[in-house]
Scaffold this motif. Structure first.
Motif, PDB file in Angstrom:
ATOM      1  N   ALA A 189       0.830  -1.209   0.000  1.00 47.93           N
ATOM      2  CA  ALA A 189       0.000   0.000   0.000  1.00 47.93           C
ATOM      3  C   ALA A 189       0.861   1.255   0.000  1.00 47.93           C
ATOM      4  O   ALA A 189       0.557   2.232  -0.703  1.00 47.93           O
ATOM      5  N   ILE A 190       1.952   1.234   0.764  1.00 44.60           N
ATOM      6  CA  ILE A 190       2.866   2.386   0.786  1.00 44.60           C
ATOM      7  C   ILE A 190       3.500   2.565  -0.593  1.00 44.60           C
ATOM      8  O   ILE A 190       3.522   3.670  -1.148  1.00 44.60           O
ATOM      9  N   ARG A 191       4.005   1.484  -1.161  1.00 39.82           N
ATOM     10  CA  ARG A 191       4.691   1.553  -2.460  1.00 39.82           C
ATOM     11  C   ARG A 191       3.759   2.006  -3.573  1.00 39.82           C
ATOM     12  O   ARG A 191       4.157   2.728  -4.481  1.00 39.82           O
ATOM     13  N   GLU A 192       2.492   1.574  -3.492  1.00 40.62           N
ATOM     14  CA  GLU A 192       1.534   1.859  -4.566  1.00 40.62           C
ATOM     15  C   GLU A 192       0.711   3.117  -4.303  1.00 40.62           C
ATOM     16  O   GLU A 192      -0.100   3.521  -5.145  1.00 40.62           O
ATOM     17  N   GLY A 193       0.912   3.738  -3.140  1.00 43.22           N
ATOM     18  CA  GLY A 193       0.187   4.961  -2.822  1.00 43.22           C
ATOM     19  C   GLY A 193      -1.310   4.782  -2.737  1.00 43.22           C
ATOM     20  O   GLY A 193      -2.085   5.650  -3.158  1.00 43.22           O
ATOM     21  N   ARG A 194      -1.752   3.653  -2.162  1.00 46.48           N
ATOM     22  CA  ARG A 194      -3.192   3.358  -2.089  1.00 46.48           C
ATOM     23  C   ARG A 194      -3.595   3.048  -0.649  1.00 46.48           C
ATOM     24  O   ARG A 194      -2.752   2.840   0.220  1.00 46.48           O
ATOM     25  N   GLU A 195      -4.898   3.014  -0.418  1.00 44.25           N
ATOM     26  CA  GLU A 195      -5.422   2.647   0.895  1.00 44.25           C
ATOM     27  C   GLU A 195      -5.244   1.145   1.114  1.00 44.25           C
ATOM     28  O   GLU A 195      -5.612   0.341   0.249  1.00 44.25           O
ATOM     29  N   PRO A 196      -4.697   0.736   2.249  1.00 43.27           N
ATOM     30  CA  PRO A 196      -4.541  -0.701   2.493  1.00 43.27           C
ATOM     31  C   PRO A 196      -5.834  -1.343   2.968  1.00 43.27           C
ATOM     32  O   PRO A 196      -6.713  -0.667   3.528  1.00 43.27           O
ATOM     33  N   ASN A 197      -5.976  -2.627   2.725  1.00 42.01           N
ATOM     34  CA  ASN A 197      -7.005  -3.398   3.405  1.00 42.01           C
ATOM     35  C   ASN A 197      -6.724  -3.293   4.898  1.00 42.01           C
ATOM     36  O   ASN A 197      -5.574  -3.388   5.325  1.00 42.01           O
ATOM     37  N   SER A 198      -7.774  -3.070   5.707  1.00 47.60           N
ATOM     38  CA  SER A 198      -7.624  -2.890   7.148  1.00 47.60           C
ATOM     39  C   SER A 198      -7.028  -1.528   7.498  1.00 47.60           C
ATOM     40  O   SER A 198      -6.360  -1.371   8.512  1.00 47.60           O
ATOM     41  N   SER A 199      -7.286  -0.544   6.643  1.00 47.83           N
ATOM     42  CA  SER A 199      -6.884   0.828   6.963  1.00 47.83           C
ATOM     43  C   SER A 199      -7.641   1.299   8.199  1.00 47.83           C
ATOM     44  O   SER A 199      -8.686   0.738   8.569  1.00 47.83           O
TER      45      SER A 199
END
Length: 313
Positions: A283-293
């Protein structure tokens, strides 16, 4: 990706074991309560920096992100501290021990735009992922979940049998796993009830608890929790659905008749903690919201708050 890990206890080591399997990831700093045992763990895993102060790790230019495996009562404040320092953060479950704490972490995440993920591991165990995939495909719908969360902790010990510096909690820690998972698998929770047993005279917490949940679509969940159980330890999930019955024991899955189901192809690993860490890094590398944000799991903490207020009368 350079990681600092805070909390060099039993669960911290599970993260360290998972992180070493992820390409391009290095743990560069380890934070613990006492320097000597923290240094011993750092030496074991080849971590170059050990400290007893999280601020020391956050001051390092080579730290991109932090994983917090510290005592529950510290989670919210430390997560905010990490984001104030410009670091992405994964907070082990529970996010906080109050709704106000959880909401404060979400507010800081929204202010900074940094990745803030919470360690709701059940979303990542291959067993529960297998069932989630069937639900998304329209092949299975939960009618009832029956969950047992059982430990034998009449003394304040951790998973390795070592003395704990803090007190664990059935509602704000162990129930959080199931409350979030039930909503993840069955939909938003619209009804929640709880009762608890006697308060332990020394630990000051209820040692037994029973929780009932109902989802918007009609599915129900019965959760039994105990620190008094002198028998098989852990959390065991029975999914009763419209097309099948499943029993999930951490990463392993069985039919209702105890026939093993192969979940080895569900994800790149059979280790839920490693998969959780992989999601955080990705999620950090892809700049997206992680599952379980933090945003995704906040409804769980609203339910826990409602249950706590119920129990307090």
């Amino acid at each position: 990706m350079k990681i600092a890990l805070a909390g060099a206890g039993a669960f911290g080591e599970k993260h360290l074991d998972g992180l070493k399997l992820i390409d391009g990831v290095e743990v560069v700093s380890l934070v613990g309560r006492r320097l000597k045992p923290t240094q011993a763990i750092a030496d074991k895993y080849g971590i170059g920096h050990a400290t007893t102060d999280l601020a020391d790790s956050l001051a390092r230019d080579d730290v991109d992100a932090v994983i917090l495996c510290t005592p529950t009562q510290m989670h919210a404040d430390q997560a905010i501290q990490c984001m104030n320092a410009g670091k992405h953060v994964q907070v082990e479950i529970p996010l906080a021990d109050s709704l106000a704490g959880a909401e404060a972490v979400l507010a800081k995440q929204q202010e900074t735009g940094l990745t803030c993920m919470v360690g709701h591991t059940r979303r990542f165990n291959p067993s529960h992922q297998f069932i989630h995939n069937r639900i998304k495909a329209g092949e299975f719908n939960v009618q009832q979940m029956d969950v047992q969360t059982y430990f034998f902790r009449r003394k304040n010990m951790n998973a390795k049998g070592e003395a704990r510096s803090w007190t664990d909690h059935l509602l704000w820690h162990h129930a959080a796993h199931t409350v979030d998972l039930f909503a993840y698998q069955a939909g938003p929770i619209v009804q929640a009830n709880a009762i608890e047993g006697p308060i332990h005279p020394e630990l000051g917490i209820a040692m037994d608890m029973s929780i009932q949940l109902k989802a918007a679509g009609g599915a129900i969940c019965t959760l039994s929790l105990s620190f008094n159980n002198d028998g098989p330890l852990g959390t065991f999930f029975r999914y009763i659905g419209d097309t099948a019955t499943y029993i999930a024991r951490y990463d392993d899955l069985f039919t209702g008749k105890e026939e093993a189901i192969d979940v080895s192809k569900v994800a790149v690993s059979m280790n839920g903690i490693e998969l959780q860490d992989r999601e955080f890094i990705a999620a950090i590398r892809e700049g997206r919201e992680p599952n379980s944000s933090v945003a995704q799991v906040l409804p769980c903490y609203r339910v826990l708050d409602k249950l706590e207020r119920q129990l307090q009368g």
